[in-house]
Motif scaffolding. Sequence first.
Motif, PDB file in Angstrom:
ATOM      1  N   LYS A 170      37.542  26.043  22.417  1.00  0.00           N
ATOM      2  CA  LYS A 170      36.354  25.185  22.408  1.00  0.00           C
ATOM      3  C   LYS A 170      36.164  24.530  21.040  1.00  0.00           C
ATOM      4  CE  LYS A 170      32.848  26.929  24.570  1.00  0.00           C
ATOM      5  NZ  LYS A 170      31.626  27.728  24.859  1.00  0.00           N
ATOM      6  N   PHE A 171      36.364  25.301  19.976  1.00  0.00           N
ATOM      7  CA  PHE A 171      36.224  24.787  18.608  1.00  0.00           C
ATOM      8  C   PHE A 171      37.238  23.672  18.340  1.00  0.00           C
ATOM      9  CE2 PHE A 171      38.207  25.077  14.376  1.00  0.00           C
ATOM     10  CZ  PHE A 171      37.153  24.662  13.568  1.00  0.00           C
ATOM     11  N   ASP A 172      38.484  23.912  18.727  1.00  0.00           N
ATOM     12  CA  ASP A 172      39.554  22.972  18.374  1.00  0.00           C
ATOM     13  C   ASP A 172      39.636  21.777  19.302  1.00  0.00           C
ATOM     14  OD1 ASP A 172      41.899  22.221  16.807  1.00  0.00           O
ATOM     15  OD2 ASP A 172      43.011  22.646  18.646  1.00  0.00           O
ATOM     16  N   ILE A 218      38.225  30.244  11.159  1.00  0.00           N
ATOM     17  CA  ILE A 218      37.587  31.402  10.512  1.00  0.00           C
ATOM     18  C   ILE A 218      36.382  30.956   9.690  1.00  0.00           C
ATOM     19  CG2 ILE A 218      37.899  33.194   8.757  1.00  0.00           C
ATOM     20  CD1 ILE A 218      39.069  33.886  11.521  1.00  0.00           C
ATOM     21  N   ALA A 219      36.496  29.824   9.025  1.00  0.00           N
ATOM     22  CA  ALA A 219      35.336  29.282   8.284  1.00  0.00           C
ATOM     23  C   ALA A 219      34.185  29.005   9.250  1.00  0.00           C
ATOM     24  CB  ALA A 219      35.740  28.009   7.547  1.00  0.00           C
ATOM     25  N   TYR A 220      34.503  28.467  10.420  1.00  0.00           N
ATOM     26  CA  TYR A 220      33.497  28.194  11.456  1.00  0.00           C
ATOM     27  C   TYR A 220      32.853  29.488  11.950  1.00  0.00           C
ATOM     28  CZ  TYR A 220      31.803  27.096  16.185  1.00  0.00           C
ATOM     29  OH  TYR A 220      31.050  26.994  17.330  1.00  0.00           O
ATOM     30  N   LYS A 250      28.872  30.393  11.649  1.00  0.00           N
ATOM     31  CA  LYS A 250      28.058  30.603  12.845  1.00  0.00           C
ATOM     32  C   LYS A 250      27.614  32.055  13.012  1.00  0.00           C
ATOM     33  CE  LYS A 250      28.135  26.356  14.244  1.00  0.00           C
ATOM     34  NZ  LYS A 250      26.890  25.538  14.241  1.00  0.00           N
ATOM     35  N   GLY A 251      27.985  32.914  12.096  1.00  0.00           N
ATOM     36  CA  GLY A 251      27.564  34.313  12.176  1.00  0.00           C
ATOM     37  C   GLY A 251      28.289  35.118  13.239  1.00  0.00           C
ATOM     38  N   VAL A 252      29.446  34.637  13.682  1.00  0.00           N
ATOM     39  CA  VAL A 252      30.215  35.365  14.696  1.00  0.00           C
ATOM     40  C   VAL A 252      30.886  36.596  14.081  1.00  0.00           C
ATOM     41  CG1 VAL A 252      32.113  35.202  16.375  1.00  0.00           C
ATOM     42  CG2 VAL A 252      30.559  33.259  16.051  1.00  0.00           C
ATOM     43  N   VAL A 253      31.245  36.499  12.818  1.00  0.00           N
ATOM     44  CA  VAL A 253      31.769  37.670  12.094  1.00  0.00           C
ATOM     45  C   VAL A 253      30.582  38.527  11.673  1.00  0.00           C
ATOM     46  CG1 VAL A 253      33.029  38.466  10.062  1.00  0.00           C
ATOM     47  CG2 VAL A 253      33.807  36.428  11.277  1.00  0.00           C
ATOM     48  N   LYS A 254      30.592  39.783  12.102  1.00  0.00           N
ATOM     49  CA  LYS A 254      29.471  40.685  11.813  1.00  0.00           C
ATOM     50  C   LYS A 254      29.443  41.036  10.327  1.00  0.00           C
ATOM     51  CE  LYS A 254      29.933  42.895  16.362  1.00  0.00           C
ATOM     52  NZ  LYS A 254      30.280  44.168  17.046  1.00  0.00           N
ATOM     53  N   ALA A 255      28.287  40.848   9.721  1.00  0.00           N
ATOM     54  CA  ALA A 255      28.145  41.112   8.286  1.00  0.00           C
ATOM     55  C   ALA A 255      28.467  42.559   7.944  1.00  0.00           C
ATOM     56  CB  ALA A 255      26.725  40.765   7.832  1.00  0.00           C
ATOM     57  N   LYS A 256      28.124  43.485   8.848  1.00  0.00           N
ATOM     58  CA  LYS A 256      28.344  44.908   8.544  1.00  0.00           C
ATOM     59  C   LYS A 256      29.829  45.230   8.437  1.00  0.00           C
ATOM     60  CE  LYS A 256      28.024  46.667  13.318  1.00  0.00           C
ATOM     61  NZ  LYS A 256      27.251  47.567  14.219  1.00  0.00           N
ATOM     62  N   PHE A 257      30.672  44.470   9.144  1.00  0.00           N
ATOM     63  CA  PHE A 257      32.102  44.737   9.046  1.00  0.00           C
ATOM     64  C   PHE A 257      32.708  44.103   7.801  1.00  0.00           C
ATOM     65  CE2 PHE A 257      31.698  46.417  13.262  1.00  0.00           C
ATOM     66  CZ  PHE A 257      32.627  47.446  13.247  1.00  0.00           C
TER      67      PHE A 257
END
Length: 197
Positions: A26-28, A83-85, A89-96
Amino acid sequence: MNSKKLLLLDFDGTITTKDTFPLFIKFDKGFLVYFAVFSLFSPLLILYKLKLMDGGRVKQSILSFLYKNYSKDKLFKKGIDFIAYLNEKGVVKAKFSKLISAAKINNYETSVVSASPNIWIKAFCENHKINYVCTELEFNDEQLFTGKFKTPNCVRKEKVIRIKQKYNLTDFIEIIAYGNSMDDEEMYKIATSFYRV
């Protein structure tokens, strides 16, 4: 006495809030192409959901349809942008992200272990300066994507096979694994402790 420690992290649904494979398409390619492609491949997706087809074959078919003969450089640049996207968008969990940083401070060898392709797993792990084990794409002598995988889809037993190819597990006094699905069950079995998220 061994003092080395190993942290194994699943990616989709563990480090991230969502499955990143459809997100990447979807992104690309945009929503219209995403919708058309997943409609076109819906019979295979249904067979996968019914456990009548291997998920790796479905994933390879979609990637081949969309990206066969793309250059390696072009594909991996898309991975960096993706990965920047995900971070934006907050898809990468901050806790990890914090867990990975803490693991470095505490001298853990850290590796992402994922069924997702190295198009974006490589970019994520290079950002964090950690290792990775994932599904790898095959490129020909001209560095063009052949439409096939170089390695089997990295799920279940294949995760353990690939981990053991990369690491001598007897070197580690502690092995911690994080995952979120049945695809991580075999990885849990080689860990001294594991966490489902």
